[in-house]
Design an enzyme around this catalytic site. Structure first.
Site, PDB file in Angstrom:
ATOM      1  N   GLN A  44      -9.526  -2.775 -16.766  1.00  0.00           N
ATOM      2  CA  GLN A  44      -9.166  -3.425 -15.496  1.00  0.00           C
ATOM      3  C   GLN A  44      -8.683  -2.491 -14.386  1.00  0.00           C
ATOM      4  OE1 GLN A  44      -6.827  -7.268 -16.820  1.00  0.00           O
ATOM      5  NE2 GLN A  44      -7.958  -7.599 -14.949  1.00  0.00           N
ATOM      6  N   ASP A  68       0.844  -1.217   0.000  1.00  0.00           N
ATOM      7  CA  ASP A  68       0.000   0.000   0.000  1.00  0.00           C
ATOM      8  C   ASP A  68       0.867   1.251   0.000  1.00  0.00           C
ATOM      9  OD1 ASP A  68      -1.953   1.813   0.014  1.00  0.00           O
ATOM     10  OD2 ASP A  68      -3.042   0.995   1.728  1.00  0.00           O
ATOM     11  N   PHE A  69       1.448   1.508  -1.182  1.00  0.00           N
ATOM     12  CA  PHE A  69       2.447   2.579  -1.286  1.00  0.00           C
ATOM     13  C   PHE A  69       1.853   3.986  -1.213  1.00  0.00           C
ATOM     14  CE2 PHE A  69       2.043   0.208  -5.406  1.00  0.00           C
ATOM     15  CZ  PHE A  69       0.982   0.952  -5.915  1.00  0.00           C
ATOM     16  N   HIS A  88       0.972   2.532 -14.540  1.00  0.00           N
ATOM     17  CA  HIS A  88      -0.080   2.352 -15.561  1.00  0.00           C
ATOM     18  C   HIS A  88      -1.440   1.977 -14.950  1.00  0.00           C
ATOM     19  CE1 HIS A  88       0.714  -2.251 -16.388  1.00  0.00           C
ATOM     20  NE2 HIS A  88       0.473  -2.002 -15.131  1.00  0.00           N
ATOM     21  N   ASP A  89      -1.438   1.641 -13.665  1.00  0.00           N
ATOM     22  CA  ASP A  89      -2.712   1.324 -12.995  1.00  0.00           C
ATOM     23  C   ASP A  89      -3.493   2.579 -12.609  1.00  0.00           C
ATOM     24  OD1 ASP A  89      -2.109  -1.353 -13.039  1.00  0.00           O
ATOM     25  OD2 ASP A  89      -1.510  -1.476 -10.931  1.00  0.00           O
ATOM     26  N   ARG A 123       5.334  -1.750 -13.430  1.00  0.00           N
ATOM     27  CA  ARG A 123       3.939  -2.068 -13.751  1.00  0.00           C
ATOM     28  C   ARG A 123       2.992  -1.543 -12.668  1.00  0.00           C
ATOM     29  NH1 ARG A 123       4.985  -8.333 -15.488  1.00  0.00           N
ATOM     30  NH2 ARG A 123       6.035  -8.437 -13.499  1.00  0.00           N
ATOM     31  N   ASN A 126      -6.413  -2.354 -21.965  1.00  0.00           N
ATOM     32  CA  ASN A 126      -6.541  -3.286 -20.850  1.00  0.00           C
ATOM     33  C   ASN A 126      -6.580  -2.539 -19.516  1.00  0.00           C
ATOM     34  OD1 ASN A 126      -6.747  -6.040 -20.020  1.00  0.00           O
ATOM     35  ND2 ASN A 126      -4.764  -5.729 -19.044  1.00  0.00           N
TER      36      ASN A 126
HETATM   37  C1  LIG Z   1       0.497  -4.801 -11.297  1.00  0.00           C
HETATM   38  S1  LIG Z   1       1.153  -5.091  -9.698  1.00  0.00           S
HETATM   39  C2  LIG Z   1       2.881  -4.912 -10.023  1.00  0.00           C
HETATM   40  C3  LIG Z   1       3.720  -5.661  -9.050  1.00  0.00           C
HETATM   41  C4  LIG Z   1       5.227  -5.683  -9.322  1.00  0.00           C
HETATM   42  N1  LIG Z   1       5.806  -4.361  -9.260  1.00  0.00           N
HETATM   43  C5  LIG Z   1       5.522  -6.358 -10.641  1.00  0.00           C
HETATM   44  O1  LIG Z   1       5.947  -5.689 -11.601  1.00  0.00           O
HETATM   45  O2  LIG Z   1       5.316  -7.567 -10.736  1.00  0.00           O
HETATM   46  C6  LIG Z   1       0.626  -3.656  -8.856  1.00  0.00           C
HETATM   47  C7  LIG Z   1       1.165  -3.410  -7.461  1.00  0.00           C
HETATM   48  O3  LIG Z   1       0.457  -2.296  -6.931  1.00  0.00           O
HETATM   49  C8  LIG Z   1       0.163  -2.533  -5.554  1.00  0.00           C
HETATM   50  N2  LIG Z   1      -1.005  -1.752  -5.143  1.00  0.00           N
HETATM   51  C9  LIG Z   1      -1.006  -0.803  -4.178  1.00  0.00           C
HETATM   52  N3  LIG Z   1      -2.203  -0.276  -4.027  1.00  0.00           N
HETATM   53  C10 LIG Z   1      -3.016  -0.896  -4.898  1.00  0.00           C
HETATM   54  C11 LIG Z   1      -4.393  -0.784  -5.170  1.00  0.00           C
HETATM   55  N4  LIG Z   1      -5.192   0.045  -4.502  1.00  0.00           N
HETATM   56  N5  LIG Z   1      -4.895  -1.565  -6.151  1.00  0.00           N
HETATM   57  C12 LIG Z   1      -4.111  -2.420  -6.826  1.00  0.00           C
HETATM   58  N6  LIG Z   1      -2.792  -2.580  -6.591  1.00  0.00           N
HETATM   59  C13 LIG Z   1      -2.248  -1.819  -5.635  1.00  0.00           C
HETATM   60  C14 LIG Z   1      -0.027  -4.028  -5.477  1.00  0.00           C
HETATM   61  O4  LIG Z   1       0.203  -4.496  -4.171  1.00  0.00           O
HETATM   62  C15 LIG Z   1       0.996  -4.538  -6.470  1.00  0.00           C
HETATM   63  O5  LIG Z   1       2.241  -4.692  -5.802  1.00  0.00           O
END
Ligand SMILES: C[S@@+](CC[C@H](N)C(=O)[O-])C[C@H]1O[C@@H](n2cnc3c(N)ncnc32)[C@H](O)[C@@H]1O
Length: 298
Positions: free
Chosen positions: A259, A189-190, A208-209, A205, A255
């Site tokens: 998502q 939870d960064f 991009h979320d 990654r 995507n």
């Molecule tokens: C797509 S993953 C990437 C993980 C890693 N860096 C990799 O490249 O494999 C997204 C990361 O965002 C973190 N994260 C933090 N807050 C989040 C949230 N609210 N929703 C989704 N992911 C979240 C997840 O714990 C996860 O580590």
């Protein structure tokens, strides 16, 4: 020679049937076709595959022969009987025992991503992800939508690792990282948790979320945690400068629409986000692989 009109129709048919190709791959993985053939001491006929997988002989034969056309399997005929075995592609990427196996990611794509893509039209109308439509899960809390169960979370994380096992090396080789002995791979939870001390923060990654606003907030937190001379390494699929290509990055961007809350970005868009957070010397490197690298220092 076919006419331009015929070629256009062929291309159109290829596009409209694209989902069938994905489903052949997903089904063959889900049923364990590639693992069975890898473990068998010799090539197997369709009846033997069907018997060992507990599947119908009719469906299995159709699936195996389609896999041959897709170069996922090869076939040889001995005394009138078709015998199937894996190709190099499936041995490398689809067999569980291979270190480069993409099986978890394929299962995740089949069970989750594909279902969200079934609502792409609605996603474009609404401009938001489709967890509610695909799974009945409210999408305002992205974390609980993406990680709907512990099994789902583990499958996704293993899937990410599958892709990283093939695409990680070129990214990490894109820059000389020797000036950064202590690297923090930012996860969890960064947005809330304190960031540990490090010379380089790896954001793979992640951006991009998120919307620009949330990316700015996260990058500002990292900038505050960063020592002078320290930096951040962003790993993402870069769009072309005009945003129109490469196709894979554009599909990934869609995507992100179905998502997440984010999108893929151009080098200029990452530069702007990093500069606004206070980072200097932003360098973008395309690797030619799935992911690219952006290094910025404080
Ligand atoms: C797509 S993953 C990437 C993980 C890693 N860096 C990799 O490249 O494999 C997204 C990361 O965002 C973190 N994260 C933090 N807050 C989040 C949230 N609210 N929703 C989704 N992911 C979240 C997840 O714990 C996860 O580590």
């Amino acid at each position: 020679m076919s006419s331009p009109e015929e070629q256009a129709f062929r291309l159109l048919t290829e596009y409209s049937n694209g989902f069938m190709v994905s489903q052949v791959l997903f089904a063959a993985c889900e049923l364990g076709v590639f693992d069975l053939l890898a473990e068998a001491p010799e090539p197997l006929g369709a009846a033997a595959v069907a018997a060992r997988l507990g599947t119908s002989s009719h469906g299995t034969e159709l699936l195996l022969d389609t896999c041959v056309s897709l170069k996922l399997l090869q076939v040889e005929t001995k005394t009138g009987k078709a015998l199937y075995q894996n190709t190099e592609l499936s041995s490398t990427y689809l067999v569980r025992a291979s270190p480069k196996c993409q099986g978890n990611m394929l299962r995740y794509l089949a069970r989750t991503t594909y279902l969200c893509w079934g609502h792409l039209t609605q996603a474009v109308r609404d401009g938001r992800n489709q967890y509610l439509e695909a799974f009945g899960v409210p999408s305002d809390q992205l974390f609980s939508a993406i990680y709907r169960s512990e099994d789902e979370r583990l499958l996704f994380m293993r899937g990410l690792q599958d892709v990283w096992s093939v695409s990680g090396r070129p990214v990490l080789g894109a820059f000389d990282l020797s000036p950064f002995p202590l690297i923090c791979d930012v996860g969890g939870d960064f947005f809330k948790d304190p960031l540990p001390e490090a010379d380089l923060y790896l954001l793979a990654r992640v951006l991009h979320d998120w919307t620009d606003e949330r990316c700015s907030r996260l990058l500002a937190r990292i900038h505050r945690a960063c020592k002078p001379g320290g930096g951040v390494l962003v790993v993402e699929s870069l769009l072309a400068a005009d945003g129109r290509g490469p196709l894979t990055a554009q599909l990934y961007s869609l995507n992100m629409l179905v998502q997440t809350e984010g999108r893929e970005r151009t080098p200029a868009q990452y530069r702007a986000l990093l500069a606004a957070a206070g980072f200097r010397h932003v360098q973008c490197r395309r690797t030619g692989g799935l992911y690219d690298a952006i290094l910025a220092t404080r």
